[in-house]
Scaffold this active site. Sequence first.
Site, PDB file in Angstrom:
ATOM      1  N   LYS A   9       0.757  -1.198   0.105  1.00 32.78           N
ATOM      2  CA  LYS A   9      -0.003  -0.031   0.017  1.00 32.78           C
ATOM      3  C   LYS A   9       0.866   1.322   0.083  1.00 32.78           C
ATOM      4  O   LYS A   9       2.200   1.257   0.244  1.00 32.78           O
ATOM      5  CB  LYS A   9      -0.901  -0.046   1.179  1.00 32.78           C
ATOM      6  CG  LYS A   9      -1.768  -1.176   1.100  1.00 32.78           C
ATOM      7  CD  LYS A   9      -2.795  -1.030   2.553  1.00 32.78           C
ATOM      8  CE  LYS A   9      -3.994  -2.147   2.376  1.00 32.78           C
ATOM      9  NZ  LYS A   9      -5.081  -1.909   3.540  1.00 32.78           N
ATOM     10  N   TYR A  49     -12.464  -1.919  -3.883  1.00 33.50           N
ATOM     11  CA  TYR A  49     -12.687  -2.084  -2.353  1.00 33.50           C
ATOM     12  C   TYR A  49     -14.433  -1.688  -2.306  1.00 33.50           C
ATOM     13  O   TYR A  49     -14.850  -1.589  -1.189  1.00 33.50           O
ATOM     14  CB  TYR A  49     -12.207  -1.081  -1.376  1.00 33.50           C
ATOM     15  CG  TYR A  49     -10.870  -1.495  -0.885  1.00 33.50           C
ATOM     16  CD1 TYR A  49     -10.710  -2.694  -0.150  1.00 33.50           C
ATOM     17  CD2 TYR A  49      -9.554  -0.828  -1.322  1.00 33.50           C
ATOM     18  CE1 TYR A  49      -9.306  -2.921   0.315  1.00 33.50           C
ATOM     19  CE2 TYR A  49      -8.376  -0.888  -0.683  1.00 33.50           C
ATOM     20  CZ  TYR A  49      -8.332  -2.246   0.026  1.00 33.50           C
ATOM     21  OH  TYR A  49      -7.063  -2.543   0.500  1.00 33.50           O
ATOM     22  N   PHE A  57     -15.242   3.860   6.924  1.00 31.45           N
ATOM     23  CA  PHE A  57     -13.721   4.413   6.470  1.00 31.45           C
ATOM     24  C   PHE A  57     -13.631   4.197   5.135  1.00 31.45           C
ATOM     25  O   PHE A  57     -12.574   4.496   4.474  1.00 31.45           O
ATOM     26  CB  PHE A  57     -12.792   3.560   7.246  1.00 31.45           C
ATOM     27  CG  PHE A  57     -12.946   2.006   7.142  1.00 31.45           C
ATOM     28  CD1 PHE A  57     -12.345   1.421   6.094  1.00 31.45           C
ATOM     29  CD2 PHE A  57     -13.411   1.238   8.102  1.00 31.45           C
ATOM     30  CE1 PHE A  57     -12.691  -0.099   5.671  1.00 31.45           C
ATOM     31  CE2 PHE A  57     -13.680  -0.093   7.750  1.00 31.45           C
ATOM     32  CZ  PHE A  57     -13.283  -0.807   6.634  1.00 31.45           C
ATOM     33  N   ARG A  85      -1.757 -14.016   4.736  1.00 32.93           N
ATOM     34  CA  ARG A  85      -2.563 -13.430   5.911  1.00 32.93           C
ATOM     35  C   ARG A  85      -1.859 -13.486   7.183  1.00 32.93           C
ATOM     36  O   ARG A  85      -1.786 -12.631   7.989  1.00 32.93           O
ATOM     37  CB  ARG A  85      -4.024 -13.808   5.888  1.00 32.93           C
ATOM     38  CG  ARG A  85      -4.698 -13.293   4.990  1.00 32.93           C
ATOM     39  CD  ARG A  85      -6.280 -13.484   4.907  1.00 32.93           C
ATOM     40  NE  ARG A  85      -7.009 -12.814   5.640  1.00 32.93           N
ATOM     41  CZ  ARG A  85      -7.227 -11.418   5.512  1.00 32.93           C
ATOM     42  NH1 ARG A  85      -6.980 -10.868   4.566  1.00 32.93           N
ATOM     43  NH2 ARG A  85      -7.985 -10.800   6.514  1.00 32.93           N
ATOM     44  N   THR A  91      -5.099  -6.761  11.082  1.00 31.58           N
ATOM     45  CA  THR A  91      -5.594  -5.566  10.465  1.00 31.58           C
ATOM     46  C   THR A  91      -4.891  -4.165  10.867  1.00 31.58           C
ATOM     47  O   THR A  91      -4.478  -3.585  10.328  1.00 31.58           O
ATOM     48  CB  THR A  91      -7.019  -5.487  10.152  1.00 31.58           C
ATOM     49  OG1 THR A  91      -7.490  -6.731   9.831  1.00 31.58           O
ATOM     50  CG2 THR A  91      -7.477  -4.199   9.373  1.00 31.58           C
ATOM     51  N   ARG A 102       2.718  -6.177   9.251  1.00 31.11           N
ATOM     52  CA  ARG A 102       2.072  -4.897   9.959  1.00 31.11           C
ATOM     53  C   ARG A 102       2.585  -4.544  11.241  1.00 31.11           C
ATOM     54  O   ARG A 102       2.595  -3.413  11.871  1.00 31.11           O
ATOM     55  CB  ARG A 102       0.695  -5.371   9.937  1.00 31.11           C
ATOM     56  CG  ARG A 102      -0.216  -5.211   8.856  1.00 31.11           C
ATOM     57  CD  ARG A 102      -1.492  -5.574   8.600  1.00 31.11           C
ATOM     58  NE  ARG A 102      -2.130  -5.490   7.411  1.00 31.11           N
ATOM     59  CZ  ARG A 102      -3.399  -6.214   7.043  1.00 31.11           C
ATOM     60  NH1 ARG A 102      -3.965  -7.062   7.838  1.00 31.11           N
ATOM     61  NH2 ARG A 102      -4.019  -5.578   6.118  1.00 31.11           N
ATOM     62  N   ASN A 112      -1.729   0.327   6.731  1.00 33.45           N
ATOM     63  CA  ASN A 112      -1.426  -0.687   7.337  1.00 33.45           C
ATOM     64  C   ASN A 112      -0.477  -1.661   6.263  1.00 33.45           C
ATOM     65  O   ASN A 112      -0.495  -3.019   6.462  1.00 33.45           O
ATOM     66  CB  ASN A 112      -2.535  -1.533   7.857  1.00 33.45           C
ATOM     67  CG  ASN A 112      -3.522  -2.018   6.982  1.00 33.45           C
ATOM     68  OD1 ASN A 112      -3.462  -2.034   5.646  1.00 33.45           O
ATOM     69  ND2 ASN A 112      -4.619  -2.830   7.627  1.00 33.45           N
ATOM     70  N   HIS A 115      -2.175  -5.511   1.666  1.00 34.25           N
ATOM     71  CA  HIS A 115      -3.594  -5.981   1.427  1.00 34.25           C
ATOM     72  C   HIS A 115      -3.351  -7.537   1.073  1.00 34.25           C
ATOM     73  O   HIS A 115      -2.310  -7.744   0.280  1.00 34.25           O
ATOM     74  CB  HIS A 115      -4.272  -5.493   0.319  1.00 34.25           C
ATOM     75  CG  HIS A 115      -5.659  -6.067  -0.140  1.00 34.25           C
ATOM     76  ND1 HIS A 115      -6.858  -6.189   0.632  1.00 34.25           N
ATOM     77  CD2 HIS A 115      -5.474  -7.024  -1.095  1.00 34.25           C
ATOM     78  CE1 HIS A 115      -7.566  -7.001  -0.235  1.00 34.25           C
ATOM     79  NE2 HIS A 115      -6.913  -7.651  -1.082  1.00 34.25           N
ATOM     80  N   GLU A 126      -9.702 -10.741  -7.251  1.00 38.54           N
ATOM     81  CA  GLU A 126      -8.906  -9.480  -7.252  1.00 38.54           C
ATOM     82  C   GLU A 126      -7.475  -9.803  -8.178  1.00 38.54           C
ATOM     83  O   GLU A 126      -7.171  -8.646  -8.611  1.00 38.54           O
ATOM     84  CB  GLU A 126      -8.428  -9.597  -5.732  1.00 38.54           C
ATOM     85  CG  GLU A 126      -9.690  -9.138  -4.688  1.00 38.54           C
ATOM     86  CD  GLU A 126      -9.026  -9.186  -3.418  1.00 38.54           C
ATOM     87  OE1 GLU A 126      -9.921  -8.947  -2.466  1.00 38.54           O
ATOM     88  OE2 GLU A 126      -8.025  -9.682  -2.943  1.00 38.54           O
TER      89      GLU A 126
HETATM   90  P1  ATP Z   1      -7.177  -6.031   3.308  1.00 38.20           P
HETATM   91  O1  ATP Z   1      -8.637  -6.381   2.909  1.00 38.20           O
HETATM   92  O2  ATP Z   1      -6.642  -4.855   3.212  1.00 38.20           O
HETATM   93  O3  ATP Z   1      -6.112  -7.330   3.413  1.00 38.20           O
HETATM   94  P2  ATP Z   1      -8.238  -6.813   6.353  1.00 38.20           P
HETATM   95  O4  ATP Z   1      -8.970  -7.823   5.589  1.00 38.20           O
HETATM   96  O5  ATP Z   1      -7.190  -7.119   7.432  1.00 38.20           O
HETATM   97  O6  ATP Z   1      -7.395  -5.951   5.112  1.00 38.20           O
HETATM   98  P3  ATP Z   1     -10.649  -5.429   6.159  1.00 38.20           P
HETATM   99  O7  ATP Z   1     -11.629  -5.441   7.434  1.00 38.20           O
HETATM  100  O8  ATP Z   1     -10.974  -6.086   4.974  1.00 38.20           O
HETATM  101  O9  ATP Z   1      -9.312  -5.773   6.701  1.00 38.20           O
HETATM  102  O10 ATP Z   1     -10.679  -3.732   5.725  1.00 38.20           O
HETATM  103  C1  ATP Z   1      -9.914  -3.499   4.648  1.00 38.20           C
HETATM  104  C2  ATP Z   1      -8.946  -2.306   4.658  1.00 38.20           C
HETATM  105  O11 ATP Z   1      -9.651  -1.055   5.016  1.00 38.20           O
HETATM  106  C3  ATP Z   1      -7.908  -2.559   5.921  1.00 38.20           C
HETATM  107  O12 ATP Z   1      -6.694  -3.299   5.305  1.00 38.20           O
HETATM  108  C4  ATP Z   1      -7.666  -0.906   6.142  1.00 38.20           C
HETATM  109  O13 ATP Z   1      -6.631  -0.525   5.384  1.00 38.20           O
HETATM  110  C5  ATP Z   1      -8.851  -0.330   6.170  1.00 38.20           C
HETATM  111  N1  ATP Z   1      -9.607  -0.188   7.445  1.00 38.20           N
HETATM  112  C6  ATP Z   1     -10.195  -1.268   8.119  1.00 38.20           C
HETATM  113  N2  ATP Z   1     -10.651  -0.846   9.089  1.00 38.20           N
HETATM  114  C7  ATP Z   1     -10.173   0.508   9.400  1.00 38.20           C
HETATM  115  C8  ATP Z   1     -10.781   1.371  10.287  1.00 38.20           C
HETATM  116  N3  ATP Z   1     -11.079   1.027  11.306  1.00 38.20           N
HETATM  117  N4  ATP Z   1     -10.295   2.701   9.823  1.00 38.20           N
HETATM  118  C9  ATP Z   1      -9.707   2.975   8.991  1.00 38.20           C
HETATM  119  N5  ATP Z   1      -9.319   2.030   7.872  1.00 38.20           N
HETATM  120  C10 ATP Z   1      -9.791   0.939   8.165  1.00 38.20           C
HETATM  121 MG    MG Z   2      -9.944  -7.583   3.726  1.00 39.67          MG
END
Ligand code: ATP
Ligand code: MG
Length: 137
Positions: A9, A49, A57, A85, A91, A102, A112, A115, A126
Amino acid sequence: TERTLSIIKPDATRRNLTGKINAKFEEAGLRIIAQKRIQLTKAQAGEFYAVHKERPFYDELCEFMASAPVVVQVLEGEGAIAKNREVMGATNPADAAPGTIRAEFAESVGENSVHGSDAPETAAEEISFYFSGLEIV
Ligand code: ATP
Ligand code: MG
């Protein structure tokens, strides 16, 4: 073997961390079988997304993903989706296990660093969002 879609990212590309992050993947036995650096528009980030459209968010996330180039990649290996993962960590970097990407590099729950796809169906979707078959070797 399995394939997963990974994104390094903007917070990480900005801090020149691509090589250090790739080393974590390779050390875990994941092979980088496709990789390119691209600049997403906010609209493209929004499309990628789309599942998070209703989350509070979403706008901030799309803005962030378009704020600098990202490195998109296909990782291959035994159980690649789960393994990736695991290497990424939770996350929220505050909850991420020591040694994970992370934990070492992420700045916040939003910024973070990486992805990774979360299931076989989303991985396939994807991967085809960013790559044509010819680019994956
Ligand atoms: P990713 O899908 O990016 O691999 P993830 O599956 O761990 O990460 P998700 O819950 O799918 O997390 O959220 C997608 C992305 O949205 C996160 O990686 C982060 O960049 C962002 N995100 C998630 N929660 C928050 C939050 N509370 N505030 C801001 N951004 C957030
Ligand atoms: Mg995710």
